[in-house]
Design a protein around this motif. Structure first.
Motif, mmCIF file in Angstrom:
data_model
loop_
_atom_site.group_PDB
_atom_site.id
_atom_site.type_symbol
_atom_site.label_atom_id
_atom_site.label_comp_id
_atom_site.label_asym_id
_atom_site.label_seq_id
_atom_site.Cartn_x
_atom_site.Cartn_y
_atom_site.Cartn_z
ATOM 1 N N LEU A 177 0.831 -1.204 0.000
ATOM 2 C CA LEU A 177 0.000 0.000 0.000
ATOM 3 C C LEU A 177 0.866 1.255 0.000
ATOM 4 C CD1 LEU A 177 -2.831 -0.943 2.542
ATOM 5 C CD2 LEU A 177 -3.106 -0.495 0.099
ATOM 6 N N GLY A 178 1.935 1.216 0.796
ATOM 7 C CA GLY A 178 2.843 2.352 0.823
ATOM 8 C C GLY A 178 3.478 2.619 -0.533
ATOM 9 N N LEU A 179 3.944 1.549 -1.188
ATOM 10 C CA LEU A 179 4.535 1.687 -2.518
ATOM 11 C C LEU A 179 3.517 2.221 -3.525
ATOM 12 C CD1 LEU A 179 6.696 -1.561 -2.760
ATOM 13 C CD2 LEU A 179 7.549 0.800 -2.835
ATOM 14 N N ALA A 180 2.282 1.731 -3.434
ATOM 15 C CA ALA A 180 1.237 2.182 -4.358
ATOM 16 C C ALA A 180 0.946 3.668 -4.157
ATOM 17 C CB ALA A 180 -0.033 1.360 -4.154
ATOM 18 N N CYS A 181 0.882 4.095 -2.897
ATOM 19 C CA CYS A 181 0.624 5.507 -2.608
ATOM 20 C C CYS A 181 1.758 6.387 -3.117
ATOM 21 C CB CYS A 181 0.442 5.716 -1.102
ATOM 22 S SG CYS A 181 -1.144 5.183 -0.455
ATOM 23 N N VAL A 182 2.988 5.946 -2.889
ATOM 24 C CA VAL A 182 4.147 6.719 -3.352
ATOM 25 C C VAL A 182 4.163 6.799 -4.875
ATOM 26 C CG1 VAL A 182 6.668 6.731 -3.499
ATOM 27 C CG2 VAL A 182 5.553 6.285 -1.311
ATOM 28 N N ALA A 183 3.854 5.685 -5.537
ATOM 29 C CA ALA A 183 3.835 5.671 -6.999
ATOM 30 C C ALA A 183 2.766 6.614 -7.538
ATOM 31 C CB ALA A 183 3.605 4.255 -7.509
ATOM 32 N N LEU A 184 1.566 6.557 -6.962
ATOM 33 C CA LEU A 184 0.491 7.452 -7.402
ATOM 34 C C LEU A 184 0.857 8.905 -7.124
ATOM 35 C CD1 LEU A 184 -2.338 8.005 -8.479
ATOM 36 C CD2 LEU A 184 -3.232 7.548 -6.178
ATOM 37 N N ALA A 185 1.449 9.151 -5.950
ATOM 38 C CA ALA A 185 1.849 10.510 -5.596
ATOM 39 C C ALA A 185 2.896 11.037 -6.574
ATOM 40 C CB ALA A 185 2.394 10.544 -4.165
ATOM 41 N N ALA A 186 3.861 10.187 -6.944
ATOM 42 C CA ALA A 186 4.906 10.600 -7.885
ATOM 43 C C ALA A 186 4.302 10.937 -9.242
ATOM 44 C CB ALA A 186 5.949 9.493 -8.022
ATOM 45 N N PHE A 187 3.352 10.123 -9.679
ATOM 46 C CA PHE A 187 2.689 10.395 -10.962
ATOM 47 C C PHE A 187 1.942 11.719 -10.919
ATOM 48 C CE2 PHE A 187 -1.378 10.192 -13.261
ATOM 49 C CZ PHE A 187 -0.900 10.188 -14.570
ATOM 50 N N LEU A 188 1.175 11.949 -9.850
ATOM 51 C CA LEU A 188 0.408 13.187 -9.745
ATOM 52 C C LEU A 188 1.328 14.398 -9.617
ATOM 53 C CD1 LEU A 188 -2.530 12.121 -7.389
ATOM 54 C CD2 LEU A 188 -2.565 12.406 -9.871
ATOM 55 N N ALA A 189 2.425 14.233 -8.876
ATOM 56 C CA ALA A 189 3.380 15.330 -8.741
ATOM 57 C C ALA A 189 3.982 15.689 -10.094
ATOM 58 C CB ALA A 189 4.476 14.957 -7.748
ATOM 59 N N TRP A 190 4.335 14.653 -10.872
ATOM 60 C CA TRP A 190 4.872 14.888 -12.219
ATOM 61 C C TRP A 190 3.810 15.516 -13.118
ATOM 62 C CZ3 TRP A 190 3.007 12.322 -16.639
ATOM 63 C CH2 TRP A 190 3.711 12.617 -17.825
ATOM 64 N N ARG A 191 2.597 14.995 -13.030
ATOM 65 C CA ARG A 191 1.521 15.482 -13.905
ATOM 66 C C ARG A 191 1.167 16.941 -13.616
ATOM 67 N NH1 ARG A 191 -0.489 16.904 -17.373
ATOM 68 N NH2 ARG A 191 -2.220 16.235 -18.686
ATOM 69 N N ASN A 192 1.265 17.343 -12.337
ATOM 70 C CA ASN A 192 0.899 18.702 -11.944
ATOM 71 C C ASN A 192 2.103 19.630 -11.805
ATOM 72 O OD1 ASN A 192 -2.178 18.690 -11.263
ATOM 73 N ND2 ASN A 192 -1.387 16.793 -10.357
ATOM 74 N N LYS A 193 3.279 19.132 -12.248
ATOM 75 C CA LYS A 193 4.497 19.945 -12.228
ATOM 76 C C LYS A 193 4.822 20.466 -10.827
ATOM 77 C CE LYS A 193 4.259 21.441 -17.073
ATOM 78 N NZ LYS A 193 3.165 20.528 -17.443
ATOM 79 N N VAL A 194 4.669 19.581 -9.833
ATOM 80 C CA VAL A 194 5.073 19.931 -8.460
ATOM 81 C C VAL A 194 6.590 20.050 -8.431
ATOM 82 C CG1 VAL A 194 5.140 19.142 -6.064
ATOM 83 C CG2 VAL A 194 3.069 18.815 -7.440
ATOM 84 N N GLY A 195 7.100 21.131 -7.874
ATOM 85 C CA GLY A 195 8.537 21.375 -7.848
ATOM 86 C C GLY A 195 9.295 20.350 -7.030
ATOM 87 N N LEU A 196 10.554 20.147 -7.367
ATOM 88 C CA LEU A 196 11.383 19.172 -6.657
ATOM 89 C C LEU A 196 11.518 19.525 -5.183
ATOM 90 C CD1 LEU A 196 13.162 16.663 -6.822
ATOM 91 C CD2 LEU A 196 15.090 18.141 -7.441
ATOM 92 N N TRP A 197 11.683 20.815 -4.877
ATOM 93 C CA TRP A 197 11.819 21.226 -3.473
ATOM 94 C C TRP A 197 10.528 20.947 -2.703
ATOM 95 C CZ3 TRP A 197 15.090 21.914 0.170
ATOM 96 C CH2 TRP A 197 14.785 22.670 1.302
#
Length: 365
Positions: A177-197
């Motif tokens: 579940l943790g891995l799935a949440c992190v993967a989804l979060a990474a995708f959404l962060a990339w999709r919404n151009k969330v800054g690296l910082w």
């Protein structure tokens, strides 16, 4: 960590307060920089978007869940030592308290942790609302509101075995579940151009949850005094800190006493370092009454639910506590309902189904 904590140079009470202060410092700094906020994520989600605020919240939750489940899998955190798993809990409190907390955080424009973080940025509204949350929490714990809270909590009580979700799921489910949440979060962060910082500081917030569990568990193994194995939470500790300052001649040194000022200091450092300090007071547009009503709902709701959006939702959720997951779900529902009633009409925005936004997000990818 245990070897470091075993030193006799400091008393056990000093160790726990200093350790909590450091963890709070990191949490406050990272929470301010990442703009981590359940209310903002909830309104964004129910507004029909899986946007940057949802991405940040998922980064925090996924990081905490993955890191804490790793601690459990490697034997550095024993679930039997965790109060949320070793004792009976209230599902009725999680439901009623979670719904009330969700409505309250929308009214007060921030959950308990967010109000504390914002207080250090010069936001007087958040400071006043945060103080009211602590008073309402104390009244719900042992004051005039405690009979009502106890009646709510007695309606549906579950034992430790039912409360520990890990006992009813295949081995490794928490890590998955943790891995799935992190993967989804990474995708959404990339999709919404969330800054690296922003993403990095959100990871920092999630890691403080695991650090809190690891620190208190390690200290409990070497301490000559009883140490409660716990991690980051705000409703109870904020009330304890306030009461210690105004009614008790001596402070009881515990994790919460170090955590709360540490979070404030961390947020203040981030605010000053990035030149974001700005005094914000109540005015006709902000509405004083909504803040006060929201704060009371959060104070009572947090105590009934067994914690705030961080304490129950992320910290409790990271150890797979049933009551924590139910409380978190109800916070999302309560926040969504309050947002539909209060936020959209005020903004003049047309109603929009959340499924439309979700499907549109994935189509664009």
């Amino acid at each position: 960590m245990e070897q470091l904590l075993a030193t006799d140079a400091l008393s056990d009470s000093t160790k726990i307060v200093l350790g909590a202060g450091v963890i709070g410092l990191i949490f406050g700094y990272c929470a301010q920089q990442s703009r981590f906020c359940l209310r903002a994520a909830c309104l964004e989600f129910w507004g029909g978007r899986l946007g940057p605020k949802v991405a940040v919240w998922l980064i925090v939750f996924g990081t905490a869940l993955l890191a804490v489940q790793h601690l459990i899998a490697t034997g550095r955190l024993n679930p039997l030592d965790v109060r949320q798993l070793a004792m009976a809990g209230s599902l009725s409190g999680a439901i009623v308290g979670g719904l009330m907390f969700g409505v309250g955080m929308v009214l007060a424009r921030g959950c308990a942790s967010r109000l504390l973080v914002l207080s250090a940025t010069g936001n007087v509204r958040a400071l006043v609302a945060g103080l009211v949350v602590t008073v309402a929490a104390q009244a719900s714990l042992s004051g005039i509101l405690s009979p009502v809270r106890e009646a709510v909590n007695r309606l549906w009580v579950v034992g430790p075995n039912a409360r520990n979700l890990a006992l009813h799921l295949p081995d490794g489910t928490g890590l998955a579940l943790g891995l799935a949440c992190v993967a989804l979060a990474a995708f959404l962060a990339w999709r919404n151009k969330v800054g690296l910082w922003t993403a990095a500081t959100a990871v920092g917030v999630g890691l403080t949850i695991a650090l809190g569990w690891a620190f208190t568990a390690a200290l409990s193994h070497v301490s000559f005094e009883p140490v409660t194995v716990s991690s980051v939470t705000f409703t109870g500790p904020s009330a304890d800190t306030l009461m210690a300052l105004i009614v008790r001649p001596e402070m009881v040194m515990n994790f919460g006493i170090g955590l709360v000022p540490g979070v404030f200091a961390g947020s203040l450092i981030a605010t000053l370092a990035h030149r974001e300090f700005r005094v914000q007071t109540f005015d006709a547009e902000s509405g004083t009454i909504r803040y006060l009503v929201g704060a009371v709902l959060m104070g009572f709701g947090g105590m009934a639910a067994g914690g705030c959006a961080v304490g129950a939702g992320v910290t409790g959720g990271s150890v797979l506590s049933l009551t924590a997951w139910v409380a978190l779900l109800c916070m999302w529902i309560g926040g969504g309902l309050a947002g539909i009633v209060l936020e959209r009409p005020a903004a003049g925005a047309p109603p929009q189904g959340w499924t439309t936004g979700i499907l549109a997000t994935f189509r664009r990818s």
